[in-house]
Design a protein around this motif. Structure first.
Motif, mmCIF file in Angstrom:
data_model
loop_
_atom_site.group_PDB
_atom_site.id
_atom_site.type_symbol
_atom_site.label_atom_id
_atom_site.label_comp_id
_atom_site.label_asym_id
_atom_site.label_seq_id
_atom_site.Cartn_x
_atom_site.Cartn_y
_atom_site.Cartn_z
ATOM 1 N N ILE A 116 55.244 -37.542 16.211
ATOM 2 C CA ILE A 116 56.269 -36.501 16.215
ATOM 3 C C ILE A 116 57.444 -36.920 17.089
ATOM 4 C CG2 ILE A 116 56.797 -34.093 16.740
ATOM 5 C CD1 ILE A 116 54.844 -34.450 14.411
ATOM 6 N N ASN A 117 57.141 -37.461 18.267
ATOM 7 C CA ASN A 117 58.209 -37.873 19.186
ATOM 8 C C ASN A 117 59.059 -38.981 18.589
ATOM 9 O OD1 ASN A 117 56.629 -36.153 20.807
ATOM 10 N ND2 ASN A 117 57.250 -37.218 22.656
ATOM 11 N N LYS A 118 58.451 -39.855 17.803
ATOM 12 C CA LYS A 118 59.226 -40.900 17.123
ATOM 13 C C LYS A 118 60.192 -40.281 16.125
ATOM 14 C CE LYS A 118 55.868 -44.680 17.513
ATOM 15 N NZ LYS A 118 54.908 -45.547 16.776
ATOM 16 N N LYS A 119 59.723 -39.274 15.399
ATOM 17 C CA LYS A 119 60.579 -38.596 14.429
ATOM 18 C C LYS A 119 61.761 -37.914 15.123
ATOM 19 C CE LYS A 119 57.226 -37.605 10.728
ATOM 20 N NZ LYS A 119 56.255 -38.640 11.070
ATOM 21 N N LEU A 120 61.520 -37.427 16.341
ATOM 22 C CA LEU A 120 62.572 -36.744 17.105
ATOM 23 C C LEU A 120 63.370 -37.700 17.973
ATOM 24 C CD1 LEU A 120 60.556 -33.561 18.140
ATOM 25 C CD2 LEU A 120 62.425 -33.670 16.484
ATOM 26 N N ASN A 121 62.992 -38.970 17.918
ATOM 27 C CA ASN A 121 63.708 -40.020 18.656
ATOM 28 C C ASN A 121 63.729 -39.741 20.162
ATOM 29 O OD1 ASN A 121 65.090 -42.471 18.809
ATOM 30 N ND2 ASN A 121 67.108 -41.498 18.647
ATOM 31 N N ILE A 122 62.570 -39.351 20.694
ATOM 32 C CA ILE A 122 62.438 -39.123 22.135
ATOM 33 C C ILE A 122 61.242 -39.916 22.654
ATOM 34 C CG2 ILE A 122 63.502 -36.844 22.096
ATOM 35 C CD1 ILE A 122 60.734 -35.603 22.153
ATOM 36 N N GLY A 123 61.177 -40.118 23.963
ATOM 37 C CA GLY A 123 60.075 -40.860 24.561
ATOM 38 C C GLY A 123 58.723 -40.252 24.235
ATOM 39 N N LYS A 124 57.706 -41.103 24.121
ATOM 40 C CA LYS A 124 56.388 -40.632 23.676
ATOM 41 C C LYS A 124 55.744 -39.662 24.660
ATOM 42 C CE LYS A 124 53.822 -44.632 25.495
ATOM 43 N NZ LYS A 124 52.901 -45.730 25.132
ATOM 44 N N ASN A 125 56.160 -39.665 25.910
ATOM 45 C CA ASN A 125 55.577 -38.771 26.909
ATOM 46 C C ASN A 125 56.375 -37.478 27.098
ATOM 47 O OD1 ASN A 125 53.457 -40.588 27.549
ATOM 48 N ND2 ASN A 125 54.844 -41.761 28.870
ATOM 49 N N LYS A 126 57.464 -37.330 26.347
ATOM 50 C CA LYS A 126 58.306 -36.144 26.487
ATOM 51 C C LYS A 126 57.618 -34.916 25.873
ATOM 52 C CE LYS A 126 61.803 -38.206 28.449
ATOM 53 N NZ LYS A 126 62.206 -37.903 29.847
ATOM 54 N N ALA A 127 57.637 -33.795 26.600
ATOM 55 C CA ALA A 127 56.981 -32.573 26.143
ATOM 56 C C ALA A 127 57.684 -31.975 24.938
ATOM 57 C CB ALA A 127 56.927 -31.562 27.282
#
Length: 241
Positions: A116-127
């Motif tokens: 999901i975080n990849k789809k949102l282009n954010i770091g993998k540890n981001k809430a």
């Protein structure tokens, strides 16, 4: 006003276009309020009216702005009702087409999910903010939705309850968190062997799954959504002229 771009080989109208998009985003522009006139923008950015006109025309082409004859130029909100709902046309008991009512069933803060975080282009540890939502007509659940949002962009949602949300989510994203959905990419699948608690289907019933990545004015993904509906309710219609 455009001196910051001197080291970049960017046409002046593109510089103006970028500044207008920034203005719309940072000022949480009301889509019912006309933008300043081309002359006002020209004075503000110290460029010609022709340069401003070209920048505005490009934003119109991109679907960011819309011109209304005799009224001015306005921020354009995409009509997402014509997107997902073109596949699921709902009728009430009188056989009239109706728009389903959205009801938030759950909202929680969760740890990041790699995919999901990849789809949102954010770091993998981001809430993330995770939302479950149903779309209903006459007390029947016709669509079940799972929604993931970057917590960093939607911090205000972390303290909200389901009953605090409005029926339409995208305007609420904008008024509550300043996040304007400008465009989206959708992918549709037919799936089997999947049951949904809100739809109440069995694994023997086929479902339609629509995955959406919604983006802001800068083209950054700000929402990932999965919508599920019964395949028997799915229809495809297109007018060829």
């Amino acid at each position: 006003m455009l001196n910051n771009f001197k080291e970049f080989k960017m046409p002046r109208y593109e510089q103006v276009r970028w500044h207008i998009q920034t203005l719309l985003t940072e000022s949480k522009w009301d889509e019912n309020t006309p933008l300043p006139t081309e002359q006002e923008f020209a004075d503000k950015y110290e460029v010609s009216v022709g340069t401003v006109r070209k920048a505005v025309e490009k934003l119109v082409e991109d679907g960011v702005l819309i011109k209304q004859q005799g009224k001015g130029t306005f921020l354009k909100r995409p009509d997402f009702a014509s997107s997902l709902l073109r596949f699921f046309k709902f009728r009430d008991k009188d056989a009239r087409y109706v728009t389903p009512t959205g009801i938030i069933k759950k909202i929680i803060v969760i740890d990041g999910i790699d995919d999901i975080n990849k789809k949102l282009n954010i770091g993998k540890n981001k809430a993330l903010i995770y939302i479950e939502r149903t779309r209903m007509v006459e007390d029947r659940v016709l669509l079940s939705e799972k929604i993931w949002l970057p917590k960093s962009r939607f911090q205000a949602f972390a303290t909200l309850n389901p009953e605090d949300f409005e029926n339409l989510l995208y305007p609420f994203y904008y008024t509550k968190c300043g996040q304007f959905v400008s465009s989206a990419v959708e992918t549709l699948y037919f799936i089997t062997d999947h049951s949904d608690d809100y739809l109440g289907n069995t694994k023997q019933e086929n479902l339609v799954k629509v995955c959406r990545i919604a983006k802001n004015l800068e083209g950054d993904p700000i929402e990932y959504r999965e919508s599920y509906g019964l395949a028997e309710k799915f229809s495809y219609e297109i007018n060829i002229i």
